[in-house]
Design an enzyme around this catalytic site. Structure first.
Site, mmCIF file in Angstrom:
data_model
loop_
_atom_site.group_PDB
_atom_site.id
_atom_site.type_symbol
_atom_site.label_atom_id
_atom_site.label_comp_id
_atom_site.label_asym_id
_atom_site.label_seq_id
_atom_site.Cartn_x
_atom_site.Cartn_y
_atom_site.Cartn_z
ATOM 1 N N SER A 1 38.954 37.613 -39.304
ATOM 2 C CA SER A 1 40.077 36.763 -40.405
ATOM 3 C C SER A 1 41.638 38.184 -40.123
ATOM 4 C CB SER A 1 39.737 35.775 -41.961
ATOM 5 O OG SER A 1 39.331 37.901 -42.358
ATOM 6 N N LEU A 2 42.399 37.169 -40.896
ATOM 7 C CA LEU A 2 43.428 38.678 -41.476
ATOM 8 C C LEU A 2 43.128 37.703 -43.301
ATOM 9 C CD1 LEU A 2 46.197 38.203 -39.382
ATOM 10 C CD2 LEU A 2 44.665 39.807 -39.331
ATOM 11 N N ILE B 1 42.827 33.888 -33.916
ATOM 12 C CA ILE B 1 42.329 34.822 -35.564
ATOM 13 C C ILE B 1 42.669 33.627 -36.912
ATOM 14 C CG2 ILE B 1 41.747 36.916 -37.619
ATOM 15 C CD1 ILE B 1 41.701 38.245 -34.834
ATOM 16 N N GLU B 2 42.123 33.595 -37.714
ATOM 17 C CA GLU B 2 42.717 32.811 -39.201
ATOM 18 C C GLU B 2 43.121 33.872 -39.846
ATOM 19 O OE1 GLU B 2 41.724 29.800 -38.591
ATOM 20 O OE2 GLU B 2 41.247 29.952 -36.133
ATOM 21 N N LEU B 3 43.755 33.726 -40.595
ATOM 22 C CA LEU B 3 44.770 33.664 -41.354
ATOM 23 C C LEU B 3 43.683 33.774 -43.032
ATOM 24 C CD1 LEU B 3 46.703 35.133 -43.073
ATOM 25 C CD2 LEU B 3 47.964 33.756 -43.292
#
Length: 86
Positions: free
Chosen positions: A44-45, A84-86
Site C-alpha cells: 500500500s501507499l 499497489i493500492e493507495l
C-alpha cells in the site's frame, strides 16, 4: 524476465549485466516492463505524497529520468506495471 534471485538492485551494479539483454529485446520490438506489486501481498501507499515520491523514484531509476543509482545500467524500460493500492 524475472530478476528475482538473479541480482539484487540494492547492491550497486549487480543488475547492470542485464542492460544489454534488455536493449536486445527492445531492438526486436519486445517491450520490457518492470512489474511491482500484484494480487498477492500486502502492499500500500500511505498518501498521495508517498505515491508521488514512489513515481519519481521509479521514473529516475528505471525509466527516462536521471539517477546516480540505475540498477539496470543505461537500459531504459518501456513502462511499469504498478499494482499497489493507495
Amino acid at each position: 524476465m524475472n530478476l528475482a534471485g538473479h541480482c539484487n538492485p540494492s547492491i550497486l551494479n549487480s543488475c547492470t549485466k542485464f542492460s544489454a539483454e534488455i536493449k536486445g529485446c527492445q531492438s526486436k520490438g519486445i517491450k520490457v516492463l518492470l512489474s511491482i506489486g500484484g494480487g498477492i501481498g500486502n502492499y500500500s501507499l500511505s498518501s498521495i505524497q508517498d505515491a508521488r515520491n514512489v513515481s519519481k523514484f521509479l521514473w529516475n531509476t528505471f525509466l527516462g529520468g536521471k539517477s546516480p543509482s540505475r540498477p539496470l545500467g543505461d537500459a531504459v524500460l518501456d513502462g511499469i506495471d504498478f499494482d499497489i493500492e493507495l
